[in-house]
Design a protein around this motif. Structure first.
Motif, mmCIF file in Angstrom:
data_model
loop_
_atom_site.group_PDB
_atom_site.id
_atom_site.type_symbol
_atom_site.label_atom_id
_atom_site.label_comp_id
_atom_site.label_asym_id
_atom_site.label_seq_id
_atom_site.Cartn_x
_atom_site.Cartn_y
_atom_site.Cartn_z
ATOM 1 N N LEU A 10 12.768 50.060 19.767
ATOM 2 C CA LEU A 10 13.056 49.261 20.956
ATOM 3 C C LEU A 10 12.291 49.792 22.162
ATOM 4 O O LEU A 10 11.821 50.926 22.164
ATOM 5 C CB LEU A 10 14.551 49.321 21.284
ATOM 6 C CG LEU A 10 15.540 48.706 20.303
ATOM 7 C CD1 LEU A 10 16.955 48.989 20.779
ATOM 8 C CD2 LEU A 10 15.307 47.205 20.190
ATOM 9 N N LEU A 65 12.147 43.884 20.612
ATOM 10 C CA LEU A 65 13.513 43.579 20.218
ATOM 11 C C LEU A 65 13.535 43.191 18.750
ATOM 12 O O LEU A 65 12.635 42.500 18.274
ATOM 13 C CB LEU A 65 14.058 42.423 21.055
ATOM 14 C CG LEU A 65 14.238 42.731 22.533
ATOM 15 C CD1 LEU A 65 14.524 41.445 23.306
ATOM 16 C CD2 LEU A 65 15.358 43.735 22.743
ATOM 17 N N ALA A 66 14.580 43.636 18.085
ATOM 18 C CA ALA A 66 14.699 43.348 16.662
ATOM 19 C C ALA A 66 14.811 41.853 16.403
ATOM 20 O O ALA A 66 14.494 41.360 15.337
ATOM 21 C CB ALA A 66 15.911 44.075 16.096
ATOM 22 N N ILE A 67 15.283 41.114 17.415
ATOM 23 C CA ILE A 67 15.508 39.680 17.226
ATOM 24 C C ILE A 67 14.297 38.856 17.619
ATOM 25 O O ILE A 67 14.322 37.633 17.559
ATOM 26 C CB ILE A 67 16.722 39.203 18.036
ATOM 27 C CG1 ILE A 67 16.531 39.560 19.506
ATOM 28 C CG2 ILE A 67 17.994 39.815 17.490
ATOM 29 C CD1 ILE A 67 17.535 38.880 20.416
ATOM 30 N N ASP A 101 24.983 48.854 18.484
ATOM 31 C CA ASP A 101 23.908 47.962 18.076
ATOM 32 C C ASP A 101 22.835 48.669 17.250
ATOM 33 O O ASP A 101 22.016 48.019 16.598
ATOM 34 C CB ASP A 101 23.279 47.328 19.323
ATOM 35 C CG ASP A 101 22.395 46.148 18.976
ATOM 36 O OD1 ASP A 101 22.801 45.356 18.117
ATOM 37 O OD2 ASP A 101 21.311 46.038 19.558
ATOM 38 N N ASN A 105 22.180 47.413 13.730
ATOM 39 C CA ASN A 105 21.554 46.095 13.635
ATOM 40 C C ASN A 105 20.052 46.213 13.827
ATOM 41 O O ASN A 105 19.260 45.628 13.093
ATOM 42 C CB ASN A 105 22.113 45.140 14.704
ATOM 43 C CG ASN A 105 23.623 45.024 14.633
ATOM 44 O OD1 ASN A 105 24.200 45.144 13.552
ATOM 45 N ND2 ASN A 105 24.261 44.804 15.766
ATOM 46 N N VAL A 106 19.700 46.963 14.859
ATOM 47 C CA VAL A 106 18.290 47.121 15.191
ATOM 48 C C VAL A 106 17.549 47.829 14.060
ATOM 49 O O VAL A 106 16.515 47.354 13.576
ATOM 50 C CB VAL A 106 18.135 47.909 16.510
ATOM 51 C CG1 VAL A 106 16.663 48.175 16.794
ATOM 52 C CG2 VAL A 106 18.781 47.146 17.659
ATOM 53 N N SER A 110 21.235 34.291 20.093
ATOM 54 C CA SER A 110 20.889 34.674 18.738
ATOM 55 C C SER A 110 21.501 35.990 18.286
ATOM 56 O O SER A 110 21.609 36.254 17.108
ATOM 57 C CB SER A 110 19.375 34.742 18.616
ATOM 58 O OG SER A 110 18.876 35.562 19.636
ATOM 59 N N ALA A 111 21.887 36.780 19.233
ATOM 60 C CA ALA A 111 22.351 38.115 18.871
ATOM 61 C C ALA A 111 23.856 38.196 18.702
ATOM 62 O O ALA A 111 24.402 39.247 18.435
ATOM 63 C CB ALA A 111 21.918 39.109 19.934
ATOM 64 N N ASP A 167 18.788 40.868 26.579
ATOM 65 C CA ASP A 167 18.273 39.803 25.721
ATOM 66 C C ASP A 167 18.165 40.233 24.269
ATOM 67 O O ASP A 167 17.849 39.446 23.398
ATOM 68 C CB ASP A 167 16.906 39.332 26.224
ATOM 69 C CG ASP A 167 15.958 40.494 26.483
ATOM 70 O OD1 ASP A 167 16.452 41.591 26.817
ATOM 71 O OD2 ASP A 167 14.744 40.309 26.357
ATOM 72 N N GLY A 168 18.447 41.497 23.997
ATOM 73 C CA GLY A 168 18.421 41.960 22.615
ATOM 74 C C GLY A 168 19.750 41.687 21.947
ATOM 75 O O GLY A 168 20.534 40.845 22.396
ATOM 76 N N SER A 169 20.014 42.401 20.870
ATOM 77 C CA SER A 169 21.265 42.177 20.162
ATOM 78 C C SER A 169 22.395 43.021 20.727
ATOM 79 O O SER A 169 23.547 42.883 20.324
ATOM 80 C CB SER A 169 21.067 42.430 18.673
ATOM 81 O OG SER A 169 20.343 43.624 18.459
ATOM 82 N N ALA A 170 22.074 43.921 21.646
ATOM 83 C CA ALA A 170 23.121 44.753 22.238
ATOM 84 C C ALA A 170 23.896 43.949 23.268
ATOM 85 O O ALA A 170 23.376 43.029 23.886
ATOM 86 C CB ALA A 170 22.511 45.975 22.893
#
Lengths: 494, 299
Positions: free
Chosen positions: A108, A192-194, A225, A228-229, B9-10, B251-254
């Protein structure tokens, strides 16, 4: 680092210390505490649950050692489980037979990839290698500048060019070969992982580099998190290991544990400071130890063991003086003596020993102790507690069970009974003796699994000198001088 | 794009748990467990989650709520209730006002300054960036690039210069130019480093000695930060008197749930959130949006 979790476990320890047993309810109570502690340390919820299950199973299934109090025993289990997740040894870094050895860093934004790249370069340099740094982070303003500045300090060349990161990586590999650099370290942009687009890009970078090591750079302060990442990066890149950064703070690093568990990869390096030298191969045991504050706990456990020995001896001694000393107590003391080394050596250290020592020495050898052990093990619990119930038929049974002669059984029982009488008189007369002796050999306390049947437990501590029953080989000696096997013989070995 | 859409999305995992709760027409132990898990996975932390749920339970009992969906609504309302009514504006009093940006390494201080500077310049202010991160290699270069995009000017010192003096010079420069606002960057530092925290306290003190005055000290917090965020907030507040939070990388999954603990326990309001990589991706914190985004997705 990790002080808070350490405190937490010590708190738990304090709370349940002193409880004699750990029942199902207590295990649940402890597990709830462990849950909070691990969650506060940012261990992922799912990993916490897995850990709880394993710890529950072991805590309930495991026989209480008696050496550690149940709380300490649970902590030991937790520690073992944490260490288990992190894997055994430090991850070895090997070098490609056909250089360069390619290392790719991904993660990240802000996890510390650029700094970690430079630190790794220095680490490889210190190993006698010639690294090339490749700056493929073209997204963050001045990221390549940062890499160049750091590289200058450690005198490592940097390759980068404008354009797209995949071509930079490909050209970097060509450059490394051209310059004969045997290690290539590729820094990439944080992503970002997403972000599918950027994740696909880093996968393409991996595609052209075919790295020997793909490291996921993880900030030690990351929360839930992290898994997930890491999972998303793993899916794209097949990670080989984690580089843990910012471990010089007070974050407890539970995220590293979680990632290790979920991705099934070890932590290869940990960054423990701002200086470029502050990167070291990661010792898995150390993180687990730090999470649990193992240093302190080891001391605690050690103390507990010592206390246990003293307690055990004191309990036996008290029973001795009350005339309720059992054959189990007798056997245990024999074992402790044996654990200290050759009996003769031990006795030579006891002041004031006369002729008796040499008399006894002849008899009190390993062989004889083994036979005594066999005889006592062939007795029922009742017989061990109260040898008076042993009649002729029982004697025959015991002798047959232990492979000894009936006369040997008789002699042991008679000696024991006489000794107990003497002890009781001693206790009643309040005779003075030696005070507390130095601690006993450590090994003695773990035994007893071989069939102790009489209860042990804390008993008031008598201050008088204490003794073991006589072990004279013949009827002439009913019991040794009470001082001979006083409960504090000097320690002959650690 | 709204924060909610950006966060979409997260949010599946969290959303799934809440969908489970919503789908039930009874409220039992499993309901509360799932709610707690959802909060913990969002980094809200055990203590804050427990406190929130205790309150929701109380209200659910009092209101006779027996439906999963209503409990989720109560939880949202409880969180929003705690976040509402807080002053989240950034203060500009004197000329020039100084906003100091602090935080651990890699949270996005420099980027935040670039974007906030852009916002203020767009609002008609004249803005000076103080390149107070004299430690990280190329940090100044990064800030200069952002200044170009934002339309701000930069005052920089030599590499390795005393950050206090760089910030002081920038304020003096801003005063001389009649600028409105100085955004002062500082080097990232781990809050356990005593000497670095002392250095930061000095920057804060020195910044008050010149023509301007510090009206905001903003702690930049990465949304991926776990429970350590609370410790960071405490330590930085002690050293530099933090007045607000900027929550980045949302904006990430956190999920950034730790800010609930920081606001709740330390009373430090979240003022802005970073929701993307672009120049415009820094927006004022809106409690309703934040909570909706936290809970809505995946249902």
């Amino acid at each position: 680092m990790f002080e808070n979790l350490t405190n937490r476990f010590e708190g738990i320890l304090r709370n349940i210390r002193g409880k004699g047993r750990l029942g199902a309810d207590e295990v649940e109570e402890v597990l709830r505490e462990i849950r909070v502690a691990l969650l506060d340390a940012d261990v992922h919820l799912g990993v916490v649950r897995t850990l709880q299950d394993r710890i529950r199973e072991r805590a309930l299934g495991e026989e209480l050692s008696g050496v550690l109090n149940p709380g300490q025993q649970v902590v030991r289990i937790v520690l073992e489980e944490l260490t288990g997740i992190l894997g055994g040894a430090t991850m070895p870094i090997t070098f490609a037979s056909k250089p360069p050895t390619v290392v790719l860093l991904a993660g990240l934004q802000g996890s510390g990839k650029t700094t970690a790249s430079a630190k790794l370069a220095l680490w490889f340099k210190a190993k006698g290698r010639n690294p090339l740094l490749v700056g493929a982070d073209l997204a963050r303003p001045a990221a390549v500048e940062q890499l160049r500045t750091l590289a200058e300090r450690i005198d490592v060349p940097v390759f980068s060019q404008p354009g797209d990161p995949v071509s930079v990586a490909a050209a970097g590999l060509v450059e490394a070969r051209r310059l004969g650099r045997d290690v290539l370290i590729c820094d990439t942009a944080g992503r970002l992982a997403i972000d599918d687009h950027l994740m696909a890009e880093v996968a393409r970078i991996a595609g052209v580099l075919e790295p020997h090591y793909t490291f996921f750079v993880l900030d030690a302060m990351t929360g839930q998190d992290a898994v997930n990442v890491a999972g998303a990066f793993h899916q794209r890149l097949e990670l080989d290991a984690v580089v843990l950064t910012k471990l010089d703070g007070d974050a407890r690093g539970g995220a590293a544990l979680s990632v290790s568990q979920v991705v099934g990869r070890p932590i290869a390096f940990a960054s423990t400071g701002e200086a470029l030298e502050d990167l070291e191969p990661f010792h898995p045991g150390r993180l687990a130890s730090r999470i649990l504050g193992m240093g302190d706990i080891e001391t605690l456990i050690e103390k507990a063991e010592e206390a246990f020995e003293a307690e055990q001896a004191e309990a036996a001694a008290a029973r001795m003086l009350e005339g309720t000393f059992t054959l189990d107590d007798f056997l245990e003391q024999l074992r402790q003596i044996r654990s200290m080394g050759p009996v003769g050596d031990v006795m030579q250290m006891v002041p004031g020993m006369g002729q008796q020592v040499r008399d006894v020495e002849a008899e009190l050898d390993e062989h004889r102790i083994n036979r005594i052990e066999g005889i006592i093990h062939s007795m029922t619990p009742d017989e061990r507690t109260d040898p008076d119930v042993i009649d002729g038929s029982r004697r025959a049974r015991i002798a047959a069970g232990s492979g000894t002669q009936v006369s040997e059984v008789s002699r042991l029982v008679r000696q024991f009974r006489e000794m107990r009488t003497v002890m009781k008189q001693m206790g009643g007369s309040g005779s003075k003796g030696r005070g507390r002796g130095p601690k006993r050999g450590r090994k003695g306390k773990r035994q007893g699994g071989g069939g102790r049947t009489t209860p042990r437990g804390p008993v008031k501590v008598p201050k008088e000198g204490l003794a073991l029953p006589g072990l004279g080989g013949d009827d002439r000696v009913g019991g040794l001088d009470p001082g001979v096997f006083g409960r504090g013989p000097p320690r002959s070995q650690g | 794009m709204s924060l909610r859409t950006r966060l979409g999305s997260a949010r599946e995992a969290l959303g799934t748990r809440l969908a489970d709760v919503r789908g039930r027409d009874e409220v039992d132990a499993a309901t509360w467990d799932k709610l707690e898990e959802a909060l913990i996975l969002a980094d809200v932390g055990v203590a804050t989650s427990t406190a929130l749920l205790a309150r929701v339970r109380e209200r659910a009992g009092a209101d006779g709520v027996s439906d999963g969906a209503d409990v989720v609504d109560l939880l949202k309302a409880e969180i929003i209730g705690r976040l509402d009514g807080v002053d989240r504006s950034l203060s500009e009093r004197s000329s020039p006002s100084v906003w100091l940006f602090v935080g651990v390494n890699g949270v996005g201080k420099t980027t935040t300054i670039g974007r906030l500077g852009h916002l203020r310049v767009s609002a008609g202010r004249s803005v000076v960036f103080a390149a107070g991160d004299t430690y990280r290699a190329a940090a100044v270069d990064q800030l200069v690039l952002w200044a170009g995009r934002a339309g701000a000017t930069v005052v920089r010192g030599a590499e390795g210069a005393d950050p206090s003096s760089v910030v002081f010079d920038a304020i003096e420069h801003a005063a001389a130019q009649g600028a409105d606002l100085v955004l002062a960057d500082t080097a990232g530092r781990v809050h356990t480093r005593r000497n670095l925290m002392d250095e930061l306290a000095k920057v804060r003190r020195v910044a008050e000695k010149g023509a301007g005055s510090v009206t905001e000290t903003l702690l930049v917090l990465d949304a991926t930060t776990g429970q350590n965020g609370l410790v960071q907030a405490r330590q930085f507040t002690e050293a530099a008197d933090v007045t607000g939070l900027v929550l980045t990388k949302l904006d990430g999954s956190a999920r950034g749930g730790i800010v609930l603990a920081v606001e709740g326990e330390l009373g430090i309001p979240v003022k802005f959130v970073g929701v993307g990589e672009g120049l415009d991706d820094l927006v004022p914190f809106d409690p309703g949006d934040f909570v909706e985004a936290l809970f809505e997705m995946g249902e």
